[in-house]
Structures are given as structure tokens and as C-alpha cells.
Write a protein that holds these residues in place. Sequence first.
Motif, PDB file in Angstrom:
ATOM      1  N   GLY A  76       7.847 -10.964 -15.084  1.00  0.00           N
ATOM      2  CA  GLY A  76       8.063  -9.546 -15.318  1.00  0.00           C
ATOM      3  C   GLY A  76       8.147  -8.769 -14.016  1.00  0.00           C
ATOM      4  O   GLY A  76       8.073  -7.549 -14.002  1.00  0.00           O
ATOM      5  N   VAL A  77       8.272  -9.513 -12.881  1.00  0.00           N
ATOM      6  CA  VAL A  77       8.434  -8.912 -11.557  1.00  0.00           C
ATOM      7  C   VAL A  77       9.721  -9.458 -10.950  1.00  0.00           C
ATOM      8  O   VAL A  77      10.391 -10.305 -11.542  1.00  0.00           O
ATOM      9  N   ALA A  78      10.072  -8.957  -9.764  1.00  0.00           N
ATOM     10  CA  ALA A  78      11.353  -9.338  -9.163  1.00  0.00           C
ATOM     11  C   ALA A  78      11.462 -10.841  -8.972  1.00  0.00           C
ATOM     12  O   ALA A  78      12.493 -11.446  -9.275  1.00  0.00           O
ATOM     13  N   THR A  79      10.388 -11.481  -8.466  1.00  0.00           N
ATOM     14  CA  THR A  79      10.377 -12.925  -8.248  1.00  0.00           C
ATOM     15  C   THR A  79       9.164 -13.517  -8.938  1.00  0.00           C
ATOM     16  O   THR A  79       8.030 -13.192  -8.563  1.00  0.00           O
ATOM     17  N   PRO A  80       9.345 -14.361  -9.956  1.00  0.00           N
ATOM     18  CA  PRO A  80       8.186 -14.980 -10.618  1.00  0.00           C
ATOM     19  C   PRO A  80       7.313 -15.712  -9.608  1.00  0.00           C
ATOM     20  O   PRO A  80       7.809 -16.312  -8.649  1.00  0.00           O
ATOM     21  N   ASP A  81       6.013 -15.646  -9.818  1.00  0.00           N
ATOM     22  CA  ASP A  81       5.081 -16.194  -8.834  1.00  0.00           C
ATOM     23  C   ASP A  81       3.893 -16.828  -9.557  1.00  0.00           C
ATOM     24  O   ASP A  81       3.733 -16.690 -10.771  1.00  0.00           O
ATOM     25  N   LEU A 123      -1.811  -8.383  -3.357  1.00  0.00           N
ATOM     26  CA  LEU A 123      -0.785  -8.562  -4.384  1.00  0.00           C
ATOM     27  C   LEU A 123      -0.005  -7.277  -4.587  1.00  0.00           C
ATOM     28  O   LEU A 123       1.218  -7.304  -4.797  1.00  0.00           O
ATOM     29  N   TRP A 124      -0.669  -6.162  -4.531  1.00  0.00           N
ATOM     30  CA  TRP A 124      -0.004  -4.859  -4.660  1.00  0.00           C
ATOM     31  C   TRP A 124       1.003  -4.655  -3.531  1.00  0.00           C
ATOM     32  O   TRP A 124       2.113  -4.152  -3.756  1.00  0.00           O
ATOM     33  N   GLU A 125       0.655  -5.092  -2.332  1.00  0.00           N
ATOM     34  CA  GLU A 125       1.576  -4.953  -1.201  1.00  0.00           C
ATOM     35  C   GLU A 125       2.709  -5.960  -1.281  1.00  0.00           C
ATOM     36  O   GLU A 125       3.868  -5.615  -1.052  1.00  0.00           O
ATOM     37  N   ARG A 126       2.377  -7.232  -1.602  1.00  0.00           N
ATOM     38  CA  ARG A 126       3.370  -8.301  -1.533  1.00  0.00           C
ATOM     39  C   ARG A 126       4.383  -8.247  -2.663  1.00  0.00           C
ATOM     40  O   ARG A 126       5.582  -8.442  -2.433  1.00  0.00           O
ATOM     41  N   VAL A 127       3.940  -7.996  -3.871  1.00  0.00           N
ATOM     42  CA  VAL A 127       4.818  -8.065  -5.038  1.00  0.00           C
ATOM     43  C   VAL A 127       5.303  -6.688  -5.474  1.00  0.00           C
ATOM     44  O   VAL A 127       6.476  -6.510  -5.840  1.00  0.00           O
ATOM     45  N   PHE A 128       4.408  -5.688  -5.405  1.00  0.00           N
ATOM     46  CA  PHE A 128       4.761  -4.367  -5.928  1.00  0.00           C
ATOM     47  C   PHE A 128       5.059  -3.366  -4.825  1.00  0.00           C
ATOM     48  O   PHE A 128       5.306  -2.196  -5.100  1.00  0.00           O
ATOM     49  N   HIS A 129       5.042  -3.826  -3.559  1.00  0.00           N
ATOM     50  CA  HIS A 129       5.483  -3.031  -2.408  1.00  0.00           C
ATOM     51  C   HIS A 129       4.783  -1.673  -2.350  1.00  0.00           C
ATOM     52  O   HIS A 129       5.406  -0.640  -2.100  1.00  0.00           O
ATOM     53  N   ARG A 130       3.465  -1.677  -2.628  1.00  0.00           N
ATOM     54  CA  ARG A 130       2.613  -0.485  -2.537  1.00  0.00           C
ATOM     55  C   ARG A 130       3.086   0.656  -3.442  1.00  0.00           C
ATOM     56  O   ARG A 130       2.932   1.831  -3.108  1.00  0.00           O
ATOM     57  N   ASP A 131       3.656   0.317  -4.558  1.00  0.00           N
ATOM     58  CA  ASP A 131       4.136   1.333  -5.498  1.00  0.00           C
ATOM     59  C   ASP A 131       2.943   2.038  -6.149  1.00  0.00           C
ATOM     60  O   ASP A 131       2.163   1.402  -6.867  1.00  0.00           O
ATOM     61  N   PRO A 132       2.759   3.347  -5.937  1.00  0.00           N
ATOM     62  CA  PRO A 132       1.601   4.042  -6.535  1.00  0.00           C
ATOM     63  C   PRO A 132       1.711   4.158  -8.048  1.00  0.00           C
ATOM     64  O   PRO A 132       0.723   4.472  -8.715  1.00  0.00           O
TER      65      PRO A 132
END
Length: 770
Positions: A76-81, A123-132
Motif C-alpha cells: 500500500g506504499v510506493a515500494t512494497p517492503d 520508517l516515516w522518513e524512508r517510506v513516507f518521506h516525512r509526510d505530516p
Amino acid sequence: MGLGIGASTAAFSIADAVILRPLPYRSAAQLVRVEETSSKRALYGMPAEDYLRWSDRTDLFQTSVPFVKDMVTLTGVATPDQVFALRTPGRLFSLLGTPAALGRALLESDNNSSAVAVIGHRLWERVFHRDPRVVGRLVTLSGQLCTIVGVMPPAFEFPASDVELWVPLRLTPMQTRVQVVAAMRPGQPLAAIQSAMQIVAHEIEGEKPIDKAGLEIVVSPWRDEVTRKYELSLVFIVAAVGLVLLIACADAGSLLLCRALQRRKEIAIRASLGAGVWRVMRQLLAESLLLAALGTAVGIAVANSTLRVLVRQLAALPIALPHLQGVALNERVFLFNTALCLALGCVLSMLPVFLAARADLQTVLRTGQATGPSRGSTRIFFLLIAGEAAFAFLLLAGSGLMMHSLIRLEESDHGFRPDHVLTMRVPIGTLTQPRPTGRYDNKPRQMAHYQELVERLHQIPGVRYAAIVNNPPLSTVNTTTEFVPADGVRKELPTRTISEEYFAAMGTPLLAGRAFTAQDQSADAPAVGIVNQHLAREMFPGRDPLDQMFPVPNAKPMRIVGVVEDAAQMSYERPAGNELYIPYRQYIFGVFMSTIVVRTVGDPRALASALQKAIWAVDPDQPIAKVETLNDVIADSIWRPRFSAWVFTVLGGLALLLTSAGVYSVVSFTATLRARELGIRVALGATPWQVVAEVLRGAMAPLVCGLTVGLTAALLMSRLLTSLLYEISGTDPMTYALAVVVLLGMGVLASIGPAWRAAARDPLPALRMD
């Protein structure tokens, strides 16, 4: 001085953050780990039913929290992990007292729902790019739709720094083993709670005397798992940096003592002109403070630079050290190191006054420096150089042992050829979920999925062999089945389920029999297996293992069709043990670690993108993690010896440089003070080489003495160091001999220049000085 202050401050700052600093949790001193152990067998954690037996008792702990570490797939994210997750009741966060940075942490009311998750800052930085706006976002965790309700702050790491996700846990007696963290009551002694838990253990053992024989419940202060595992390496590194600081202090002491001896005549003149002792001391103290200020400024710059380099190196390691993001220049350590060097400078700066007070004023004024060094100063020089040599030997010997061990480790045959091999983890389900949900909810679908992946990868140009394995070597995770040896007692057996080209892809030699074929890869085919050498020797001593029947509990026996060379399993540093291989389409398990292994014609990295696209063409939601060559996997698995060898080599080189500078300065100065004595020798017929030999003899004496002390200390500490080495002893004679030769050679090179200048000097001016 600045170099020693900076390097030691940087190293001690990291050790303080990782090992010594109190954990960043509320009432951290009251936190304890509760786990079961047994005198009969190795245990890990605690069965859920045992925990539930005593968890509601109010007389034991203030509160206790069970948790289970898991590996989950994130889609459900840009790149499954695939990420490490912690399944825990919501009261964990109230126990630790850490609020979320965004949104909220888990609550007790969340325990009845598995549809929420809290993510870590990385994880917030790596996958969600610090999206508030991440709070409220829907993601899929191993087939389960979840809502992100919070983001934890950067400093929050529980129970280890590799965990990036926290989800609710509703514990039932049927669940597997859990780990337990608990908070003791204020003022409650650890010994008292340990005694109470032993009574609980005896009660559990009394109910199941066979299954729970020898049961004990151990209560210990909470510490990070990574810290417990690798603290010995960190302690050795910190001790090595401390030795560098001592060598730097000895260097500074030598230079200050040389300066003190040079100023004897100046102090004597000032005393003869009426200068008081306190006035002279004030000037010398002011000079020492200025020197300390300059050393401190250099130390700050060196500490900051060294700290950045070390943190960058540590962050690149394949394990996540705890609290690394909280590493900063430790003011307490810096002030201590500065005070130590300042005290040394002040003490040695007072030497001119002390020497002038003891010396005959007329003799000093008449001869100046021509009389040579005093007996007391000679002893001090001897002790300083001997100390530097002893410390430098410890560092060079440690560096040599680490490098020798690393070379042996890298050159050893570990059962496979890592060149031209790429690995990619393609997991299904989770570590704690024996039956995955979603698209691959049963074993036939899992088998068919992996078969399709392998067939698709074979079509890519440049692929020689492609295989699937449920758990690749060096993964640090153990997948086992049960087997019944000759004594009839069931044992856990490390087992890998593989496709037919696995051994060809890994480069593991087949020693006897055959590999698996396509005919073996079906559920209704006769049960077959392949064993490694170790298991063949244990199960069939003195017999040919081929065509022997291998006993498997609750299943039909399998026929052994092949024997392969022993290969590294969970660790590259440990010898191989028993291992069984079975066709993945006969029996598949542990699919949360399933990995594609591909042997290529050329550079495997060049095919990584094409391989990933082929996998996503089969299933766009298939997570792909840890895309790396087998050489990278090996390098990551031996990070500790590589990092230790790198640090010790750098520190050993620095120690050698500082020691050579100290020897050079002392020999150069003492040769100057001995100018009259050496001039007399020349006047009496001594050749230049005899003068050189005399100077070198004086320089080598403290070095030999220091080497003797260092060698003795190294032998005494060798047992501790042996635990960090691979297939070599902590008393390896070749390494010790090489360290001795290097230090003696350094002493000769550092002394030969001043010695030759002394030999080539015209003796007449020195003889006229008296």
C-alpha cells in the motif's frame, strides 16, 4: 594533546550513548527483563500461558508487558517492503512514558483491534518521506489493512533500534513464546522479586514436571539486546582509544619535560635577580594554561570530526546500534580529558622551579645545559618512553590479531562461491503468522507463486541459475524441523526448503548422490532429502548415507539422495552444524524469509532492476527486500570483525606515529644535552658509528622495557580477546613478533637522525663549554 583529547572524547561519547547512558524511558532504573530458562534445555522468552499465569498478580510487579518481535510485509506504499514490527499491548507506551511525535501511541483499547499501527521515525522518513499527513493513512501489513495512528520520536527505540513498527497484541494462552518487560515497584529490591518469581517457577514446574523440568524464571535489569551482544567489542575499542590518550599524554609530558630542562638556566638567572618562587610559578602556570587552551581547541575540532566519521561508520553497519542518533559530544568526558592533560601540563611545567631549587645556582649559571640531564629527569624520560612503547604494543598486537583473524575468516571455505550471485528476499506472511492471509493463504498457492517467479527469472538474459530458498544462509534467523536421532529424543534440526537449482546457484559442492530434480518438486513425490557432511556423520557414522531413511516425526521417513559440503548457516564466524535440505514443493515453511538466489553470467547488480520488474510482473504487491550480492551478505555478516580490525588498525597507526614522535623528541633532546659527553668520546677516539650505537642503546633500553611490560599485559588479556577472534589464538606468536619488530624498527628510525647528528657534530665547541 589535542589529538588524544579529541579521539578519546569521540570514542567515549559513543560508548556513553550506546552502553552507559541510562535508557531514555520513564523510571528506566525500575525496568527489568523477565524470561524463563532451564537447566535441561535452552529457552528463549516465556510461553504465553506461563506469563498469563502470574501477570495479574499485584504483589509481583507494578506492571508487566508482553511483546513479540515480528517481520511483516508492508504494502500500500510506493515500494512494497519488509520491516521489523513489535506486537505489544498498548500499555507498553504508558510504561515507557514516551508520547508520539505525531498522532498518538497505542492504547489499551487498541488491543481488541489489529487495524491500527504506530510507525517509527526512520520508517516515516524512508517510506513516507516525512509526510505530516501520514496519520490516518491506510497501509497493508502482511495482508491486514491498518490505519497509521502515530509516529514515534527519533530517540524512541524499543526493544531494539531495528524495530520500526508497533501493532497491538491481544495475548491468549495458545500463542507462542513472548518476551516480557516489567516495572518493579519503587524501593522493591531485585533479589526479592527474583525470589518471588522462583516460587512461581516451582509452581509451574510442579504442574508439568516433565515438560517444565528444571524451570527457572530470571529477572534482570533491562538492557538493549544489541548492547548485550556486542558490548565486549565496544569495550575493547574504548580501551584502545584510552591507550591512545595515554600515549598522547606521555608525548606531551616528554615535550614539557624537555622544555623544563631547557629552562633551567633561565629560571636560575631570574632567581639570582631576586624573582620569587610564586612569581616564576605564575608565569609557568600561565604558559601551561595557554598550552591547555590550544590543546582544548584542537581537541574540540578533532572530537567533532572523529565523532562524525565514527557515527557515519556505525550507521552503515548492518545492525542498528541503539541510541546512535542521540550521540553527541559528551561534555563530561571532554572536561575530564582536558583536566587530565591540564594537570599533566601544570605538574611538568613546575619542574624548572623544582630542578632550579635542587641545583647549585653557580653551576647552572656557568654550565647551562652542558652538564646533561639529571638522574631524576633521565628516569622520567625512561618511564614515559617505556609507557608509550607498552601501550603502542598492546594496540599493534590487537590490530595484528584482528587483521589476521579477518583474513582467516574471509579466506576460509564456507561451503559456497559468492561471486556472481544476487539474493532478493520475497516474503509472504510474517514471522509469527504460521498461516498467512490474503492471496497466498495456503501452501499450494505459495508453492505455485514461487514456481512462477523462478520460471519468469529464468527467461531473463544473463541468468545462469535461479532458485528459491525459504531461509538463505547468514540471515540470523533459524528455521528448523524436528528429527529423531538414534537416542530417540526429538531434536531441532536447521532445515532449508529449496528448489532444484539452489546448490548450483549458491556454488555449494555436491559430494555424493544427486541434487533435487523437477520430479522431486511435487507434493505426491516420494519424500527425499539432502544432508550436509556434519549431519551425515552424526546420523550415519561409518555408513554410506545415500538411500538411508531419515526419521521425521508425524510424517513418513524421507530417503537421503545426496550429501553436500558443510556451508555457513546463521553466522560466518561459527563452524557449520547439522543441516537438512528438502524440496520446497514437498514441504514449504518459513515463507516470511523466502529468498530468490540468482547466479549470473556478468555483474549481478546489473540485473537487479530487470529481476525486480519480472517479480512485480507476477505480483505488483510482492515485497522485495534486501537486494544484495552474496558478497555483500558475507560482508554484512562479518561486520564486527571488519569494523574492529579497521578501528584497531587506525588506532595502532596513530599510536605508532605518536610513539615515534615521542622517541624522536626525547632522543634528540638528550643527545643535545649529552653533547659534552659525546664530544669527549670522539676526542678519545670513538668513531661516529660508536657514537650512534651509544645513542641508540640509550633509546632502545626504555623501548625494550616497555615492550616487555606490554607483552606481559597482552598475554594476561589474551583470553578476553580470543572470544573476538576466528581460528587464531589471542597469543599468536607471529603477530606478537611482528608488533615487536615494528616498534623496535620505529625506535631505530626515530632515533637514527638525532644519533647521526650527534655523531657528526664538531666536539670542540662542546668541550669549550665548561
